[in-house]
Design a protein around this motif. Structure first.
Motif, PDB file in Angstrom:
ATOM      1  N   LEU A   1       0.820  -1.212   0.000  1.00 11.27           N
ATOM      2  CA  LEU A   1       0.000   0.000   0.000  1.00 11.27           C
ATOM      3  C   LEU A   1       0.853   1.261   0.000  1.00 11.27           C
ATOM      4  O   LEU A   1       0.505   2.257  -0.656  1.00 11.27           O
ATOM      5  CB  LEU A   1      -0.968  -0.020   1.189  1.00 11.27           C
ATOM      6  N   GLU A   2       1.978   1.241   0.717  1.00 13.11           N
ATOM      7  CA  GLU A   2       2.900   2.392   0.691  1.00 13.11           C
ATOM      8  C   GLU A   2       3.418   2.627  -0.721  1.00 13.11           C
ATOM      9  O   GLU A   2       3.477   3.765  -1.196  1.00 13.11           O
ATOM     10  CB  GLU A   2       4.085   2.149   1.632  1.00 13.11           C
ATOM     11  N   GLU A   3       3.827   1.545  -1.386  1.00 14.74           N
ATOM     12  CA  GLU A   3       4.347   1.652  -2.755  1.00 14.74           C
ATOM     13  C   GLU A   3       3.253   2.135  -3.713  1.00 14.74           C
ATOM     14  O   GLU A   3       3.510   2.962  -4.589  1.00 14.74           O
ATOM     15  CB  GLU A   3       4.899   0.299  -3.210  1.00 14.74           C
ATOM     16  N   ALA A   4       2.025   1.653  -3.542  1.00 15.36           N
ATOM     17  CA  ALA A   4       0.919   2.078  -4.405  1.00 15.36           C
ATOM     18  C   ALA A   4       0.652   3.576  -4.238  1.00 15.36           C
ATOM     19  O   ALA A   4       0.381   4.276  -5.225  1.00 15.36           O
ATOM     20  CB  ALA A   4      -0.337   1.272  -4.090  1.00 15.36           C
ATOM     21  N   ARG A   5       0.761   4.085  -3.009  1.00 19.73           N
ATOM     22  CA  ARG A   5       0.568   5.525  -2.778  1.00 19.73           C
ATOM     23  C   ARG A   5       1.727   6.340  -3.346  1.00 19.73           C
ATOM     24  O   ARG A   5       1.526   7.404  -3.911  1.00 19.73           O
ATOM     25  CB  ARG A   5       0.415   5.809  -1.275  1.00 19.73           C
ATOM     26  N   ARG A   6       2.940   5.824  -3.183  1.00 24.77           N
ATOM     27  CA  ARG A   6       4.128   6.546  -3.626  1.00 24.77           C
ATOM     28  C   ARG A   6       4.202   6.635  -5.155  1.00 24.77           C
ATOM     29  O   ARG A   6       4.667   7.622  -5.709  1.00 24.77           O
ATOM     30  CB  ARG A   6       5.383   5.859  -3.075  1.00 24.77           C
ATOM     31  N   HIS A   7       3.732   5.585  -5.832  1.00 27.06           N
ATOM     32  CA  HIS A   7       3.788   5.535  -7.299  1.00 27.06           C
ATOM     33  C   HIS A   7       2.397   5.200  -7.845  1.00 27.06           C
ATOM     34  O   HIS A   7       2.121   4.049  -8.196  1.00 27.06           O
ATOM     35  CB  HIS A   7       4.811   4.498  -7.759  1.00 27.06           C
ATOM     36  N   PRO A   8       1.516   6.206  -7.931  1.00 27.95           N
ATOM     37  CA  PRO A   8       0.130   5.947  -8.340  1.00 27.95           C
ATOM     38  C   PRO A   8      -0.026   5.402  -9.755  1.00 27.95           C
ATOM     39  O   PRO A   8      -1.074   4.863 -10.096  1.00 27.95           O
ATOM     40  CB  PRO A   8      -0.557   7.305  -8.187  1.00 27.95           C
ATOM     41  N   GLU A   9       1.021   5.494 -10.568  1.00 23.51           N
ATOM     42  CA  GLU A   9       0.973   4.911 -11.908  1.00 23.51           C
ATOM     43  C   GLU A   9       1.792   3.626 -11.989  1.00 23.51           C
ATOM     44  O   GLU A   9       1.982   3.062 -13.067  1.00 23.51           O
ATOM     45  CB  GLU A   9       1.486   5.919 -12.952  1.00 23.51           C
ATOM     46  N   GLY A  10       2.283   3.148 -10.848  1.00 20.96           N
ATOM     47  CA  GLY A  10       3.138   1.966 -10.813  1.00 20.96           C
ATOM     48  C   GLY A  10       2.360   0.659 -10.783  1.00 20.96           C
ATOM     49  O   GLY A  10       1.120   0.624 -10.756  1.00 20.96           O
ATOM     50  N   ALA A  11       3.125  -0.428 -10.737  1.00 15.80           N
ATOM     51  CA  ALA A  11       2.552  -1.771 -10.807  1.00 15.80           C
ATOM     52  C   ALA A  11       1.617  -2.074  -9.638  1.00 15.80           C
ATOM     53  O   ALA A  11       0.531  -2.628  -9.833  1.00 15.80           O
ATOM     54  CB  ALA A  11       3.675  -2.808 -10.863  1.00 15.80           C
ATOM     55  N   PHE A  12       2.029  -1.720  -8.424  1.00 21.59           N
ATOM     56  CA  PHE A  12       1.190  -2.044  -7.265  1.00 21.59           C
ATOM     57  C   PHE A  12      -0.090  -1.223  -7.265  1.00 21.59           C
ATOM     58  O   PHE A  12      -1.160  -1.727  -6.910  1.00 21.59           O
ATOM     59  CB  PHE A  12       1.963  -1.841  -5.965  1.00 21.59           C
ATOM     60  N   ALA A  13      -0.018   0.042  -7.649  1.00 20.85           N
ATOM     61  CA  ALA A  13      -1.227   0.859  -7.719  1.00 20.85           C
ATOM     62  C   ALA A  13      -2.187   0.280  -8.751  1.00 20.85           C
ATOM     63  O   ALA A  13      -3.405   0.226  -8.528  1.00 20.85           O
ATOM     64  CB  ALA A  13      -0.870   2.303  -8.061  1.00 20.85           C
ATOM     65  N   HIS A  14      -1.661  -0.193  -9.862  1.00 15.50           N
ATOM     66  CA  HIS A  14      -2.498  -0.818 -10.892  1.00 15.50           C
ATOM     67  C   HIS A  14      -3.183  -2.077 -10.338  1.00 15.50           C
ATOM     68  O   HIS A  14      -4.392  -2.262 -10.532  1.00 15.50           O
ATOM     69  CB  HIS A  14      -1.641  -1.172 -12.113  1.00 15.50           C
ATOM     70  N   LEU A  15      -2.419  -2.923  -9.644  1.00 12.90           N
ATOM     71  CA  LEU A  15      -3.004  -4.138  -9.066  1.00 12.90           C
ATOM     72  C   LEU A  15      -4.077  -3.806  -8.032  1.00 12.90           C
ATOM     73  O   LEU A  15      -5.088  -4.505  -7.934  1.00 12.90           O
ATOM     74  CB  LEU A  15      -1.918  -5.010  -8.432  1.00 12.90           C
ATOM     75  N   GLU A  16      -3.873  -2.741  -7.288  1.00 12.43           N
ATOM     76  CA  GLU A  16      -4.876  -2.354  -6.297  1.00 12.43           C
ATOM     77  C   GLU A  16      -6.157  -1.874  -6.986  1.00 12.43           C
ATOM     78  O   GLU A  16      -7.265  -2.224  -6.569  1.00 12.43           O
ATOM     79  CB  GLU A  16      -4.313  -1.275  -5.360  1.00 12.43           C
ATOM     80  N   ARG A  17      -6.000  -1.101  -8.038  1.00  5.97           N
ATOM     81  CA  ARG A  17      -7.177  -0.611  -8.770  1.00  5.97           C
ATOM     82  C   ARG A  17      -7.934  -1.746  -9.450  1.00  5.97           C
ATOM     83  O   ARG A  17      -9.164  -1.776  -9.448  1.00  5.97           O
ATOM     84  CB  ARG A  17      -6.759   0.410  -9.844  1.00  5.97           C
TER      85      ARG A  17
END
Length: 194
Positions: free
Chosen positions: A160-176
């Motif tokens: 979740l920290e990584e998804a917040r830090r990089h909203p266009e990154g891989a983890f943010a994509h997986l969360e969405r």
């Protein structure tokens, strides 16, 4: 019987690099990623050394030592490229490691065996996806050798920290797309009888 760990000098150096940078929960995840993936992708044409190096380095972009301005996967891939270049690897094999790291979060199954191995191993360990492809004895043996520790809760926080830090990154994509954060605590490999 669980797969063996590659014993080359570069494989050992990659394991040492990971051990120096990663907390125990993340280090064990890297080993489990390789071993789960090797059980699932049992094709003889897999370059085991390439797959192991990619698995050991794939999440080092989440560590304090190697976290950069880029998405964690890009940071890890760049680290792998520098590490392997310094060891004299040829560019084709370096590229395989780089792409395996960059592609390990893809939702569509990769076709290149090395990419698929890292992707499948990580998917089992993070969300239990594909765990039914593992023989129960292999699963138990791998988790005994490389315990889960506090992986589910600690990795969820890092995710979740990584998804917040990089909203266009891989983890943010997986969360969405799949709300992956909900799956950490529901991994069937952590369930009763696992």
């Amino acid at each position: 019987m669980i797969p063996s760990i590659p014993s080359s000098l570069t494989a050992q150096a990659a394991a040492d690099l990971a051990a120096e940078a990663a907390p125990a929960y993340l280090l064990n995840h890297s080993y489990r990623t390789y071993l789960f993936g090797r059980c699932i992708v049992a094709k003889p044409e897999v370059d085991e050394e390439v797959a192991f190096v990619a698995a050991m380095i794939h999440d080092l972009g989440l560590t304090d030592a190697y976290q950069g301005e880029s998405d964690f996967a890009r940071s890890g891939a760049d680290l792998a490229c520098r590490f392997l270049d310094s060891r004299g690897w040829d560019l084709d094999r370096i590229h395989l490691v780089e792409e395996a790291i960059l592609r390990h979060t893809n939702l569509v199954a990769e076709e290149v065996p090395v990419y698929r191995l890292v992707q499948a191993g990580a998917a089992v360990d993070v969300a239990g996806l594909g765990y039914e492809e593992l023989a129960p004895d292999d699963l138990a043996g791998i988790v005994k050798a490389y315990p889960r520790l506090d992986f589910a809760s600690t990795m969820r926080t890092r995710f979740l920290e990584e998804a917040r830090r990089h909203p266009e990154g891989a983890f943010a994509h997986l969360e969405r797309v799949v709300t992956l954060s909900d799956r950490f605590g529901a991994n069937p490999i952590d369930g009763p009888g696992a």
